[in-house]
Design a protein around this motif. Structure first.
Motif, PDB file in Angstrom:
ATOM      1  N   SER A  68       0.804  -1.217   0.000  1.00 17.35           N
ATOM      2  CA  SER A  68       0.000   0.000   0.000  1.00 17.35           C
ATOM      3  C   SER A  68       0.836   1.266   0.000  1.00 17.35           C
ATOM      4  O   SER A  68       0.312   2.354  -0.242  1.00 17.35           O
ATOM      5  CB  SER A  68      -0.947   0.006   1.209  1.00 17.35           C
ATOM      6  OG  SER A  68      -0.224  -0.097   2.420  1.00 17.35           O
ATOM      7  N   THR A 118      -2.773  -5.296   6.990  1.00 15.18           N
ATOM      8  CA  THR A 118      -4.229  -5.249   7.018  1.00 15.18           C
ATOM      9  C   THR A 118      -4.758  -6.609   6.605  1.00 15.18           C
ATOM     10  O   THR A 118      -4.209  -7.235   5.688  1.00 15.18           O
ATOM     11  CB  THR A 118      -4.767  -4.182   6.049  1.00 15.18           C
ATOM     12  OG1 THR A 118      -4.175  -2.918   6.344  1.00 15.18           O
ATOM     13  CG2 THR A 118      -6.283  -4.058   6.165  1.00 15.18           C
ATOM     14  N   LEU A 154     -10.261  -7.200   4.163  1.00 14.61           N
ATOM     15  CA  LEU A 154     -10.541  -5.783   4.411  1.00 14.61           C
ATOM     16  C   LEU A 154      -9.983  -4.907   3.301  1.00 14.61           C
ATOM     17  O   LEU A 154     -10.150  -3.688   3.323  1.00 14.61           O
ATOM     18  CB  LEU A 154      -9.971  -5.367   5.775  1.00 14.61           C
ATOM     19  CG  LEU A 154     -10.536  -6.124   6.988  1.00 14.61           C
ATOM     20  CD1 LEU A 154      -9.994  -5.548   8.289  1.00 14.61           C
ATOM     21  CD2 LEU A 154     -12.070  -6.101   6.996  1.00 14.61           C
ATOM     22  N   TRP A 201      -1.350  -6.733  12.726  1.00 12.83           N
ATOM     23  CA  TRP A 201      -2.688  -6.191  12.486  1.00 12.83           C
ATOM     24  C   TRP A 201      -3.082  -5.283  13.654  1.00 12.83           C
ATOM     25  O   TRP A 201      -3.070  -5.710  14.810  1.00 12.83           O
ATOM     26  CB  TRP A 201      -3.696  -7.317  12.356  1.00 12.83           C
ATOM     27  CG  TRP A 201      -3.614  -8.059  11.058  1.00 12.83           C
ATOM     28  CD1 TRP A 201      -2.836  -7.764   9.986  1.00 12.83           C
ATOM     29  CD2 TRP A 201      -4.356  -9.236  10.693  1.00 12.83           C
ATOM     30  NE1 TRP A 201      -3.035  -8.687   8.972  1.00 12.83           N
ATOM     31  CE2 TRP A 201      -3.960  -9.594   9.382  1.00 12.83           C
ATOM     32  CE3 TRP A 201      -5.301 -10.026  11.354  1.00 12.83           C
ATOM     33  CZ2 TRP A 201      -4.494 -10.699   8.717  1.00 12.83           C
ATOM     34  CZ3 TRP A 201      -5.824 -11.124  10.693  1.00 12.83           C
ATOM     35  CH2 TRP A 201      -5.435 -11.452   9.389  1.00 12.83           C
ATOM     36  N   ALA A 211     -10.483  -8.198  12.178  1.00 15.01           N
ATOM     37  CA  ALA A 211      -9.604  -8.725  11.138  1.00 15.01           C
ATOM     38  C   ALA A 211      -9.625 -10.249  11.118  1.00 15.01           C
ATOM     39  O   ALA A 211      -9.708 -10.879  10.052  1.00 15.01           O
ATOM     40  CB  ALA A 211      -8.184  -8.216  11.344  1.00 15.01           C
TER      41      ALA A 211
END
Length: 375
Positions: free
Chosen positions: A57, A150, A154, A176, A182
Motif C-alpha cells: 500500500s 491489514t 478488508l 494487524w 480482522a
C-alpha cells in the motif's frame, strides 16, 4: 542449492520505465540483450516456477519487499509483479517498470527471474487487476502475497479481484492493528467459495518451532496425563501479535477438543477465555507485553497431577532458540534451536508448498470463535 553458492550479479539493470502495453516486448528484449552480451559465464537462464503477485500500500512497504525479493527468487524463481498503491510520479494511470533479479549458481550458471513494478493510486488502482491478468504466465500457478498490515478481505474490491486470479494467498497476521474484526473477516473469507484453495498465514508458519516443542515435551509417552488434565494456559506476546497467540491456542484446542465458551477483555492488557474440555473446563489468558517483537514470547501450561498442580513454561530464550523452563529448576530443562524464520525464507518455501494445510484451516476457525467471543 546452498546459500553460499548464490551470488548476486554486479551488473543488474536498474528498473526501466516502459508503457504498460510494452512490458512483454521489453522483457523479451531484456533476455535477448543478456544472452547476446558476453559475460565470461554461461548464458542467462530465465527461470520461473510460478507467478508471484505482491501488493503493497506504500512505497516504503515496497522497498522492504524489494530487499527480500532476491532471496525469495533464489528459493523459488518466479515472474514477480510488484503492485504499489502509491506513485512516485504525478502522472495519472499506471506507472510500470521492468527489471530482473539474478544470481549465480555454484556451476556459474546465471539464473534470473523477471520482475515488473506497477504503481498506481486513486482511481487508477482499479486498473491493476486487469494489468496483472494481462501479465500472468498462463500455464503457471499464481500466488498473491498481501504484504500489508491489514487483513486481506478488508482490502475490499481490489483484494477480491486480485485473489480471484490466484491459486494461493499469503498474508501475515502479525502487526494487524485491530485484530478482532480482522480475524473474524479473514476466517469467514477463508472458509468461503471466494477464497482460493491455498491460504497461508506467515504467523502460522512462524509457530512451527513452538508447536514442535510443546508436542515433544508434553507427549503422553513423556508426561503421561498432562495434555488431558490441562487446566490453565497463559500466553504472553509482543504488541500486535494477538492473532498469532490465538492461532497457538487454536492449535491446542483443535488437538485436545477444547471449545471456547466465553471471553473477557481488559483493553490493551489481556484477554481471558473459558474453554470446555472433554474432561473439565479450563482457563486461557493471553497477555500483551508493553514492548518487544510482534511474536508469541512465552507460553505457560499448568495441569493437575493428582492433588498437585504441575506446570512448564515454553519461552523464547534468544534469537534462534526456544526453551522449556521448570520454575523449580535453575536452568532450562530443554532447548530447541529454531530454523531461520525470516520473511524471504518463509515466503519462498510457501510458494513451493502446493498442499492445503487442513490443520491451519481448522485452527483459523477456532481463532474466529475466540474473536467472536470478545467482539
Amino acid at each position: 542449492m546452498s546459500e553460499r553458492s548464490l551470488q548476486p550479479l554486479a551488473d543488474l539493470p536498474s528498473p526501466r520505465a516502459v508503457p504498460l502495453e510494452c512490458i512483454e516486448q521489453e522483457l523479451a528484449e531484456l533476455w535477448r540483450t543478456y544472452n547476446a552480451e558476453p559475460r565470461g559465464q554461461e548464458p542467462v537462464t530465465r527461470a520461473r516456477m510460478s507467478n508471484l503477485v505482491i501488493f503493497c500500500s506504500t512505497q516504503d512497504q515496497a522497498n522492504n519487499v524489494l530487499r527480500e525479493l532476491p532471496a525469495i527468487v533464489q528459493v523459488h524463481p518466479a515472474r514477480v509483479l510488484l503492485l504499489v498503491a502509491e506513485q512516485t510520479t504525478p502522472q495519472p494511470g499506471i506507472d510500470s517498470y521492468v527489471s530482473a533479479l539474478c544470481h549465480v549458481s555454484g556451476s556459474q550458471r546465471q539464473i534470473c527471474s523477471e520482475y515488473v513494478t506497477l504503481s498506481a493510486e486513486g482511481d487508477s488502482l482499479r486498473g491493476l487487476p486487469s494489468a496483472v491478468r494481462f501479465l500472468l504466465v498462463g500455464d503457471l500457478p499464481t500466488t498473491l502475497w498481501w504484504a500489508v498490515p491489514t487483513a486481506p478481505p478488508l482490502g475490499a474490491e481490489l483484494f477480491q479481484e486480485l485473489s480471484q486470479l490466484a491459486d494461493q494467498v499469503i498474508y501475515d497476521s502479525r502487526g494487524w492493528p485491530d485484530p478482532v474484526p480482522a480475524v473474524v473477516a479473514t476466517a469467514e473469507w477463508a472458509a468461503s467459495e471466494r477464497a482460493p484453495t491455498l491460504v497461508a498465514d506467515l504467523a502460522w508458519r512462524h509457530l512451527r518451532p513452538w508447536r514442535r516443542l510443546i508436542s515433544q515435551v508434553l507427549d503422553p509417552a513423556v508426561v503421561p496425563g498432562a495434555l488431558e488434565h490441562i487446566d490453565a494456559v497463559v500466553v504472553d506476546h509482543g504488541p500486535h501479535a494477538l492473532p498469532q497467540a490465538w492461532l497457538l491456542i487454536g492449535w491446542l484446542a483443535c488437538h485436545l477438543g477444547w471449545k471456547p465458551v466465553g471471553g473477557k477483555v481488559k483493553p490493551g492488557v489481556e484477554v481471558t477465555w473459558g474453554f470446555e474440555g472433554p474432561r473439565h473446563p479450563l482457563k486461557v489468558t493471553i497477555r500483551r507485553l508493553s514492548e518487544g517483537l510482534a511474536e508469541v514470547d512465552r507460553v505457560s501450561i499448568a495441569w493437575a497431577d493428582g492433588r498437585k498442580t504441575r506446570g512448564l513454561t515454553f519461552s523464547r530464550l534468544d534469537e534462534g532458540r526456544l526453551g522449556v523452563i521448570d520454575e523449580s529448576a535453575a536452568a532450562p530443562v530443554s532447548v530447541l534451536a529454531t530454523p531461520s524464520t525470516d520473511v524471504a525464507r518463509m515466503v519462498g518455501r510457501q510458494l513451493s508448498n502446493r498442499g492445503r494445510d487442513m490443520l491451519f484451516c481448522k485452527t483459523l476457525q477456532v481463532s474466529r470463535s475466540m474473536a467472536e467471543a470478545v467482539q
